[in-house]
Design a protein around this motif. Structure first.
Motif, short mmCIF file in Angstrom:
data_model
loop_
_atom_site.label_atom_id
_atom_site.label_comp_id
_atom_site.label_asym_id
_atom_site.label_seq_id
_atom_site.Cartn_x
_atom_site.Cartn_y
_atom_site.Cartn_z
N CYS A 11 0.85 -1.18 0.00
CA CYS A 11 0.00 0.00 0.00
C CYS A 11 0.89 1.24 0.00
O CYS A 11 1.81 1.34 0.82
CB CYS A 11 -0.90 -0.01 1.24
SG CYS A 11 -1.89 1.48 1.41
N ILE A 13 0.27 4.10 1.03
CA ILE A 13 0.02 4.96 2.19
C ILE A 13 0.65 4.39 3.46
O ILE A 13 1.46 5.04 4.10
CB ILE A 13 -1.49 5.18 2.38
CG1 ILE A 13 -2.04 5.90 1.16
CG2 ILE A 13 -1.77 5.98 3.66
CD1 ILE A 13 -3.52 5.97 1.09
N CYS A 14 0.28 3.15 3.80
CA CYS A 14 0.76 2.57 5.06
C CYS A 14 1.88 1.56 4.87
O CYS A 14 2.43 1.07 5.84
CB CYS A 14 -0.40 1.93 5.82
SG CYS A 14 -1.00 0.38 5.07
N LYS A 15 2.19 1.23 3.62
CA LYS A 15 3.22 0.23 3.28
C LYS A 15 2.84 -1.17 3.72
O LYS A 15 3.67 -2.05 3.82
CB LYS A 15 4.59 0.60 3.87
CG LYS A 15 5.04 2.02 3.61
CD LYS A 15 5.13 2.35 2.15
CE LYS A 15 5.69 3.74 1.96
NZ LYS A 15 4.86 4.63 1.23
N GLY A 16 1.53 -1.38 3.98
CA GLY A 16 1.04 -2.69 4.40
C GLY A 16 0.78 -3.61 3.22
O GLY A 16 0.85 -3.22 2.06
N LYS A 17 0.45 -4.84 3.55
CA LYS A 17 0.20 -5.88 2.56
C LYS A 17 -1.12 -5.62 1.83
O LYS A 17 -2.10 -5.18 2.42
CB LYS A 17 0.14 -7.23 3.27
CG LYS A 17 -0.05 -8.41 2.35
CD LYS A 17 0.03 -9.70 3.14
CE LYS A 17 -0.24 -10.90 2.28
NZ LYS A 17 0.85 -11.23 1.39
N CYS A 29 -6.24 -2.81 0.54
CA CYS A 29 -5.52 -2.58 1.78
C CYS A 29 -6.56 -2.59 2.89
O CYS A 29 -7.38 -1.67 2.99
CB CYS A 29 -4.78 -1.25 1.77
SG CYS A 29 -3.95 -0.91 3.34
N LEU A 31 -6.03 -2.36 6.10
CA LEU A 31 -5.73 -1.40 7.17
C LEU A 31 -6.30 -0.02 6.87
O LEU A 31 -6.88 0.63 7.74
CB LEU A 31 -4.21 -1.29 7.38
CG LEU A 31 -3.53 -2.55 7.91
CD1 LEU A 31 -2.02 -2.37 7.90
CD2 LEU A 31 -4.02 -2.87 9.30
N ASP A 32 -6.13 0.44 5.63
CA ASP A 32 -6.62 1.77 5.24
C ASP A 32 -8.02 1.74 4.65
O ASP A 32 -8.58 2.79 4.35
CB ASP A 32 -5.66 2.41 4.22
CG ASP A 32 -4.32 2.74 4.82
OD1 ASP A 32 -4.28 3.20 5.98
OD2 ASP A 32 -3.30 2.53 4.13
N ARG A 33 -8.56 0.52 4.42
CA ARG A 33 -9.87 0.33 3.82
C ARG A 33 -9.94 1.01 2.44
O ARG A 33 -10.89 1.71 2.13
CB ARG A 33 -10.99 0.81 4.73
CG ARG A 33 -10.91 0.15 6.11
CD ARG A 33 -12.20 0.03 6.84
NE ARG A 33 -13.30 -0.56 6.13
CZ ARG A 33 -13.49 -1.88 5.93
NH1 ARG A 33 -12.61 -2.72 6.37
NH2 ARG A 33 -14.54 -2.33 5.30
N GLU A 47 -3.29 7.09 -4.58
CA GLU A 47 -4.36 7.35 -3.61
C GLU A 47 -5.59 7.99 -4.25
O GLU A 47 -6.71 7.59 -3.94
CB GLU A 47 -3.84 8.20 -2.46
CG GLU A 47 -4.86 8.39 -1.37
CD GLU A 47 -4.33 9.17 -0.18
OE1 GLU A 47 -5.10 9.35 0.77
OE2 GLU A 47 -3.18 9.62 -0.21
N THR A 52 -12.62 4.12 -1.51
CA THR A 52 -12.78 3.89 -0.09
C THR A 52 -13.82 2.80 0.10
O THR A 52 -14.91 2.86 -0.45
CB THR A 52 -13.24 5.18 0.64
OG1 THR A 52 -12.27 6.19 0.39
CG2 THR A 52 -13.36 4.94 2.13
#
Length: 59
Positions: A11, A13-17, A29, A31-33, A47, A52
């Protein structure tokens, strides 16, 4: 979607999976939905292009 690509993309934004939603052709993502579209086989990890997700999605 190539599963090897999923192992290296994150991601922006958060660098998540990110997970792949085959039905909607999106990278998600949790985490960020946010759901990033895949257009013509190419993930659009911007982004402003992300959708969303509703609270009930992704459960």
């Amino acid at each position: 979607m190539d599963h090897r690509l999923l192992e290296i993309v994150a991601c922006p934004i958060c660098k998540g999976k990110l997970t792949f939603d085959k039905d909607k052709q999106e990278l998600v993502c949790k985490l960020d939905r946010l759901a990033y579209p895949i257009k013509e086989g190419i993930p659009v990890l911007l982004e402003p292009e992300a959708r969303t997700m509703a609270m009930e999605e992704g459960r």
